[in-house]
Every structure is written in structure tokens, then in C-alpha cells.
Design a protein around this motif. Structure first.
Motif, PDB file in Angstrom:
ATOM      1  N   LEU A 159       0.806  -1.218   0.000  1.00  0.00           N
ATOM      2  CA  LEU A 159       0.000   0.000   0.000  1.00  0.00           C
ATOM      3  C   LEU A 159       0.840   1.270   0.000  1.00  0.00           C
ATOM      4  O   LEU A 159       0.362   2.326  -0.378  1.00  0.00           O
ATOM      5  CB  LEU A 159      -0.926   0.025   1.229  1.00  0.00           C
ATOM      6  N   ALA A 160       2.085   1.161   0.447  1.00  0.00           N
ATOM      7  CA  ALA A 160       2.930   2.351   0.545  1.00  0.00           C
ATOM      8  C   ALA A 160       3.304   2.860  -0.833  1.00  0.00           C
ATOM      9  O   ALA A 160       3.720   2.103  -1.699  1.00  0.00           O
ATOM     10  CB  ALA A 160       4.201   2.030   1.328  1.00  0.00           C
ATOM     11  N   LYS A 161       3.150   4.159  -1.045  1.00  0.00           N
ATOM     12  CA  LYS A 161       3.457   4.747  -2.335  1.00  0.00           C
ATOM     13  C   LYS A 161       4.490   5.869  -2.245  1.00  0.00           C
ATOM     14  O   LYS A 161       4.815   6.487  -3.240  1.00  0.00           O
ATOM     15  CB  LYS A 161       2.164   5.298  -2.977  1.00  0.00           C
ATOM     16  N   ARG A 162       4.979   6.109  -1.057  1.00  0.00           N
ATOM     17  CA  ARG A 162       5.998   7.130  -0.926  1.00  0.00           C
ATOM     18  C   ARG A 162       6.814   6.930   0.337  1.00  0.00           C
ATOM     19  O   ARG A 162       6.258   6.811   1.420  1.00  0.00           O
ATOM     20  CB  ARG A 162       5.381   8.528  -0.913  1.00  0.00           C
ATOM     21  N   ILE A 163       8.129   6.899   0.171  1.00  0.00           N
ATOM     22  CA  ILE A 163       9.038   6.836   1.308  1.00  0.00           C
ATOM     23  C   ILE A 163       9.682   8.210   1.462  1.00  0.00           C
ATOM     24  O   ILE A 163      10.181   8.774   0.497  1.00  0.00           O
ATOM     25  CB  ILE A 163      10.131   5.767   1.098  1.00  0.00           C
ATOM     26  N   VAL A 164       9.661   8.741   2.674  1.00  0.00           N
ATOM     27  CA  VAL A 164      10.305  10.016   2.962  1.00  0.00           C
ATOM     28  C   VAL A 164      11.541   9.741   3.798  1.00  0.00           C
ATOM     29  O   VAL A 164      11.462   9.069   4.825  1.00  0.00           O
ATOM     30  CB  VAL A 164       9.352  10.958   3.727  1.00  0.00           C
ATOM     31  N   ASN A 165      12.689  10.242   3.347  1.00  0.00           N
ATOM     32  CA  ASN A 165      13.957  10.007   4.028  1.00  0.00           C
ATOM     33  C   ASN A 165      14.652  11.350   4.252  1.00  0.00           C
ATOM     34  O   ASN A 165      14.925  12.081   3.307  1.00  0.00           O
ATOM     35  CB  ASN A 165      14.846   9.087   3.177  1.00  0.00           C
ATOM     36  N   TYR A 166      14.942  11.672   5.515  1.00  0.00           N
ATOM     37  CA  TYR A 166      15.586  12.942   5.838  1.00  0.00           C
ATOM     38  C   TYR A 166      17.110  12.829   5.982  1.00  0.00           C
ATOM     39  O   TYR A 166      17.790  13.846   6.133  1.00  0.00           O
ATOM     40  CB  TYR A 166      15.019  13.504   7.145  1.00  0.00           C
ATOM     41  N   ALA A 167      17.642  11.611   5.971  1.00  0.00           N
ATOM     42  CA  ALA A 167      19.080  11.423   6.181  1.00  0.00           C
ATOM     43  C   ALA A 167      19.875  11.912   4.969  1.00  0.00           C
ATOM     44  O   ALA A 167      19.635  11.491   3.840  1.00  0.00           O
ATOM     45  CB  ALA A 167      19.379   9.948   6.445  1.00  0.00           C
TER      46      ALA A 167
END
Length: 216
Positions: A159-167
Motif C-alpha cells: 500500500l505504501a506509495k511514498r518513502i520520505v527520508n531525511y538522512a
């Protein structure tokens, strides 16, 4: 408190919820049907709100501990070959997040970000054996002064359609602070040095910033 990544979705959901409640009240005469539709709208709205919740979990950073980066169930504890960065054997600990879990990703250790890379990919169910190599994912490596290099991988689910990564490579990060977000179902893999003392068991429920995954 809600995570900033949910701001737009929550705003849209709120507008749709209000429209649905008003429309049902104005257009539907049957009392049972009107109430049923309003309850369904309320249920969906609450689901969206709880998905983007971001509970405050302040911890005191401790370089002798690796804390859970996310909430969920521990589904893998095994020695594996890590092919992307280390290219040798590591101890993998995987945490599966269902849609009802908090989906904030938090840094499991403090240290220097040595590697941060995004990979587009498929959307297999998060517990699929090939999810860690074929799904949309990010790979982050943090160099900690006690454990050395620790890799964690955010993996999108069906179901996930977007990964947000701040590193960002070259930056110093602090254990327990906000590292990103995965929208609607996912998994996080940790790759630790062989011989690391694991502090969790299979099927244990981990809580981000609270559960100690490993000890030195």
C-alpha cells in the motif's frame, strides 16, 4: 500531534469528511442509511488521522544501545549477506509495520550519515522475501562510535506509495530524532555487525525510541 508529512492528506480528508457528512444529511432521507454513511465517513477519517499520528517520545541518546527505528512486529532475526553496501554477512533485524502502527522512522543510533540512497521499485507485500531488494526502498548507513557502521533500510509495502527520508550524507544525526516516514504500510530492516547482542525476540512488538534492539 500529527506528522508534517500528513498535512496535505489530513486537510483533504477533513474537507471530504465534512462534505460527506453534510451531503448525507441533506440528500438522504432514510435515517438508517444516512447514519450508516456518516459513520463510515467518520471511521475512514479516524483511520487517516491515526496513521499520521506522531507521538512524542523523547529519549536520552545512548551510544551503547540501538533503539527501534519504528513501531511494529519483529519478523526477522537472522544472519544474512548484505549485497548493497557492506557486501558481507550481517545480522538482520526486521520490523513489520501494519497500517495501524505509527509510521514515523526515527534514527536508531547517533552518528555520521555515511550513505543515503533511494531505490525505485515494486510494491510487493512488505513481508515478501524479495521486498528488501525489489521494492521501493531507501538505504541509510550511520557510523556510530560504539557499534561502527549500522545500516537501516526503509521498505515500501503493497500500500505504501511514498518513502520520505531525511538522512543526508555527511550530516550528524541524533538517536531518536525524526528520520523520515513511510506512507501506508511498510517495513524497516536493520543490518548490524555480527556478534551484536540482540535484545528482542521474534514476534515481539517493538516501539520506536523505546524498545532496545541491541546492546553493546
Amino acid at each position: 500531534m500529527f506528522h508534517k508529512e500528513g498535512s496535505k492528506i489530513i486537510l483533504i480528508a477533513t474537507l471530504l469528511f465534512v462534505i460527506a457528512i453534510v451531503a448525507a444529511g441533506e440528500l438522504i432521507d432514510l435515517n438508517w442509511l444516512r447514519i450508516s454513511l456518516q459513520l463510515i465517513a467518520l471511521f475512514l477519517y479516524v483511520i487517516i488521522l491515526q496513521f499520521f499520528r506522531n507521538p512524542s517520545r523523547i529519549i536520552t541518546p545512548n551510544d551503547n544501545q540501538i533503539t527501534a527505528p519504528v513501531d511494529g512486529k519483529v519478523v526477522v532475526i537472522e544472519e544474512v549477506f548484505e549485497p548493497e553496501y557492506f557486501k558481507d554477512k550481517r545480522l538482520q533485524v526486521s520490523i513489520f509495520m501494519s497500517p495501524i502502527n505509527v509510521h514515523v522512522t526515527r534514527y536508531p543510533v547517533s552518528g555520521l550519515v555515511k550513505f543515503s540512497k533511494y531505490h525505485p521499485g515494486k510494491f510487493l507485500v512488505a513481508w515478501h522475501p524479495k521486498a528488501s531488494t525489489e521494492n521501493e526502498r531507501t538505504t541509510i548507513v550511520i557510523e556510530n562510535k560504539v557499534f561502527g557502521e549500522i545500516l537501516y533500510r526503509q521498505i515500501a509495502g503493497a500500500l505504501a506509495k511514498r518513502i520520505v527520508n531525511y538522512a543526508e550524507e555527511g550530516t550528524q544525526v541524533i538517536q531518536g530524532t525524526d528520520a523520515g516516514f513511510i506512507k501506508f504500510g511498510s517495513r524497516v530492516d536493520l543490518f548490524l555487525p555480527l556478534g551484536t547482542k540482540i535484545n528482542v525476540k521474534l514476534n515481539e512488538i517493538a516501539v520506536g525510541n523505546k524498545t532496545i534492539i541491541a546492546l553493546m
